[in-house]
Design a protein around this motif. Structure first.
Motif, PDB file in Angstrom:
ATOM      1  N   CYS A 137      62.204  39.168  38.597  1.00 47.08           N
ATOM      2  CA  CYS A 137      63.310  39.107  37.629  1.00 47.08           C
ATOM      3  C   CYS A 137      63.805  37.661  37.526  1.00 47.08           C
ATOM      4  CB  CYS A 137      64.441  40.037  38.070  1.00 47.08           C
ATOM      5  SG  CYS A 137      65.097  39.632  39.692  1.00 47.08           S
ATOM      6  N   PRO A 138      64.524  37.328  36.452  1.00 43.45           N
ATOM      7  CA  PRO A 138      65.079  35.973  36.370  1.00 43.45           C
ATOM      8  C   PRO A 138      66.272  35.803  37.313  1.00 43.45           C
ATOM      9  CG  PRO A 138      65.306  37.146  34.259  1.00 43.45           C
ATOM     10  CD  PRO A 138      64.791  38.127  35.255  1.00 43.45           C
ATOM     11  N   LEU A 139      66.567  34.555  37.659  1.00 42.15           N
ATOM     12  CA  LEU A 139      67.779  34.267  38.443  1.00 42.15           C
ATOM     13  C   LEU A 139      68.962  34.155  37.497  1.00 42.15           C
ATOM     14  CD1 LEU A 139      69.265  33.453  41.056  1.00 42.15           C
ATOM     15  CD2 LEU A 139      68.548  31.090  40.610  1.00 42.15           C
ATOM     16  N   SER A 140      70.030  34.864  37.841  1.00 43.43           N
ATOM     17  CA  SER A 140      71.269  34.816  37.055  1.00 43.43           C
ATOM     18  C   SER A 140      72.391  35.081  38.056  1.00 43.43           C
ATOM     19  CB  SER A 140      71.239  35.921  35.991  1.00 43.43           C
ATOM     20  OG  SER A 140      71.304  37.183  36.631  1.00 43.43           O
ATOM     21  N   PRO A 141      73.636  34.965  37.654  1.00 40.79           N
ATOM     22  CA  PRO A 141      74.706  35.297  38.614  1.00 40.79           C
ATOM     23  C   PRO A 141      74.553  36.724  39.157  1.00 40.79           C
ATOM     24  CG  PRO A 141      75.603  34.129  36.723  1.00 40.79           C
ATOM     25  CD  PRO A 141      74.143  34.384  36.412  1.00 40.79           C
ATOM     26  N   GLU A 142      74.014  37.628  38.349  1.00 37.76           N
ATOM     27  CA  GLU A 142      73.861  39.038  38.792  1.00 37.76           C
ATOM     28  C   GLU A 142      72.738  39.189  39.817  1.00 37.76           C
ATOM     29  OE1 GLU A 142      73.783  38.354  35.217  1.00 37.76           O
ATOM     30  OE2 GLU A 142      75.957  38.411  35.533  1.00 37.76           O
ATOM     31  N   THR A 143      71.714  38.342  39.728  1.00 41.77           N
ATOM     32  CA  THR A 143      70.571  38.528  40.646  1.00 41.77           C
ATOM     33  C   THR A 143      70.600  37.540  41.812  1.00 41.77           C
ATOM     34  OG1 THR A 143      69.121  37.075  39.346  1.00 41.77           O
ATOM     35  CG2 THR A 143      69.075  39.433  38.818  1.00 41.77           C
ATOM     36  N   HIS A 144      71.616  36.661  41.866  1.00 33.14           N
ATOM     37  CA  HIS A 144      71.692  35.725  42.987  1.00 33.14           C
ATOM     38  C   HIS A 144      71.821  36.513  44.300  1.00 33.14           C
ATOM     39  CE1 HIS A 144      73.837  32.870  45.754  1.00 33.14           C
ATOM     40  NE2 HIS A 144      72.798  32.144  45.358  1.00 33.14           N
ATOM     41  N   HIS A 145      70.948  36.252  45.252  1.00 33.22           N
ATOM     42  CA  HIS A 145      70.904  36.968  46.550  1.00 33.22           C
ATOM     43  C   HIS A 145      70.866  38.482  46.359  1.00 33.22           C
ATOM     44  CE1 HIS A 145      72.165  33.417  49.358  1.00 33.22           C
ATOM     45  NE2 HIS A 145      71.204  33.106  48.512  1.00 33.22           N
ATOM     46  N   LEU A 146      70.143  38.889  45.315  1.00 32.89           N
ATOM     47  CA  LEU A 146      69.938  40.332  45.099  1.00 32.89           C
ATOM     48  C   LEU A 146      69.297  40.939  46.348  1.00 32.89           C
ATOM     49  CD1 LEU A 146      69.924  42.540  42.779  1.00 32.89           C
ATOM     50  CD2 LEU A 146      67.525  41.940  42.470  1.00 32.89           C
ATOM     51  N   LEU A 147      68.340  40.212  46.922  1.00 36.20           N
ATOM     52  CA  LEU A 147      67.771  40.666  48.200  1.00 36.20           C
ATOM     53  C   LEU A 147      68.611  40.042  49.314  1.00 36.20           C
ATOM     54  CD1 LEU A 147      63.893  40.801  47.779  1.00 36.20           C
ATOM     55  CD2 LEU A 147      65.619  42.558  47.419  1.00 36.20           C
ATOM     56  N   SER A 148      69.714  40.717  49.590  1.00 35.40           N
ATOM     57  CA  SER A 148      70.671  40.308  50.621  1.00 35.40           C
ATOM     58  C   SER A 148      70.186  40.813  51.979  1.00 35.40           C
ATOM     59  CB  SER A 148      72.013  40.961  50.307  1.00 35.40           C
ATOM     60  OG  SER A 148      71.814  42.372  50.253  1.00 35.40           O
ATOM     61  N   ALA A 149      70.892  40.446  53.028  1.00 27.27           N
ATOM     62  CA  ALA A 149      70.555  40.943  54.371  1.00 27.27           C
ATOM     63  C   ALA A 149      70.556  42.475  54.380  1.00 27.27           C
ATOM     64  CB  ALA A 149      71.556  40.401  55.387  1.00 27.27           C
ATOM     65  N   GLU A 150      71.523  43.058  53.708  1.00 30.27           N
ATOM     66  CA  GLU A 150      71.629  44.534  53.697  1.00 30.27           C
ATOM     67  C   GLU A 150      70.412  45.144  53.004  1.00 30.27           C
ATOM     68  OE1 GLU A 150      74.096  42.425  52.613  1.00 30.27           O
ATOM     69  OE2 GLU A 150      75.223  42.597  54.500  1.00 30.27           O
TER      70      GLU A 150
END
Ligand code: DGY
Length: 322
Positions: free
Chosen positions: A213-226
């Protein structure tokens, strides 16, 4: 004769592209490919009619504030535009275009290569051999995981995600995806793809997770530690999109502790810097943002950027206007 429009290109482009730019425009090229510093970029904004930037330029509101009265178009050389403040450009009346389609297949090839490299431990094997550590074939040496039959989860089923899905089908993988919504029925059938509305549920179910997916404020750190903690211990993560979509510190922790099996990364949040703890790990493949790096692709990207410039200057809507 009317003056040619001033076109400033921030990085060295393939010769064929530069030759055409020099013929069609008053082109300022970057022969030695030294990235422009902020003051040089600001000055370029002040005197250009068109800028052709790339992902290595940070074009924020401050830089856009330096735009002179003639600057009306940023014809980005590349598909991702997270490095450009699109709102600030719009507010200043500057159009932005990108170069989709022409790099889809090359980038999908690279994502597939990351999958194979990570799952089959190919980088590790090459390092061992070059380091003089190979003593010969052995039945239990350097064992990876089989990709045939594995479930691939694609985050972002756009052009590149779909092209990766096609490759994955060829390798006998099952295609799963999370997207804003299901893709059209023809594509879903072609890929025999399973749509997951719930990203977390998909992450927990797949063997290999690919960020497309593209990087956007919504996808920033989408793959978080959780979210990374939801992956199965034998799972791999690959990213050929943008580094900022993954929390790299959390990924490094998961790789180090064995919470996941491995990763393949072509992109990094602080490029060209790479998170120090990733550099020391064997179970991660690290590539220097090579997704679209074929000569063919880079020429196509340049020609596509130029087609946008030419359409814009002719008063038409550029094909890739954002
Ligand atoms: C792209 O086109 O987005 C590539 O990552 C290079 O910018």
């Amino acid at each position: 004769m009317a003056e040619k429009p001033k076109l400033i290109v921030t990085r060295k482009l393939p010769d064929a592209v530069e030759a055409q730019m020099a013929a069609n425009f008053d082109a300022e090229l970057n022969g030695d490919d030294t990235p422009l510093g902020r003051s040089e970029l600001a000055a370029a904004f002040g005197r250009a009619d068109v800028i052709v930037p790339t992902v290595s330029d940070v074009i924020d509101a401050e830089i856009i504030g330096h735009a002179g009265p003639n600057l009306k178009l940023l014809a980005n050389f590349g598909v991702g535009v997270n490095h450009i403040d699109l709102d600030a450009a719009r507010a200043k009346g500057i159009a932005v275009t990108n170069t989709p389609d022409v790099l889809t297949e090359d980038t999908a090839d690279l994502a597939m290569a990351l999958i194979l490299m990570a799952a089959r431990r190919l980088g590790e094997g090459e390092r061992m051999l070059r380091g003089g550590g190979w003593t010969g074939w052995a039945p239990t040496q350097h064992l990876g995981r089989r990709v045939n039959g594995a479930k691939l989860g694609i985050i972002g089923m756009g052009r590149i995600g779909a092209a990766l899905g096609r490759r994955a089908r060829g390798f006998g993988m099952g295609v799963h995806y999370h997207n804003r919504g299901p893709v059209e029925a023809g594509l879903a059938a072609e890929l025999a793809a399973t749509y997951w509305d719930d990203l977390d549920a998909m992450i927990g179910a797949v063997d290999i997770l690919s960020v497309n997916c593209p990087l956007s404020p919504e996808t920033h750190h989408l793959l978080s530690a959780e979210r990374l903690a939801l992956l199965q211990p034998h799972a791999f993560v690959v990213n050929a999109s943008r580094g900022g979509i993954i929390d790299e510190a959390a990924l490094a922790d998961a790789l180090k502790s064995g919470a996941i099996a491995g990763a393949g990364l072509d992109v990094f949040e602080g490029e060209p810097a790479v998170h120090a703890s990733l550099l020391g790990l064997e179970n991660v493949v690290l590539l220097p943002h090579l997704g679209s790096a074929t000569l063919d692709g880079r020429i196509d990207m340049g020609m596509r950027a130029m087609a946008n410039v030419e359409a814009f200057l002719a008063g038409e809507t550029p094909p890739d206007l954002l």
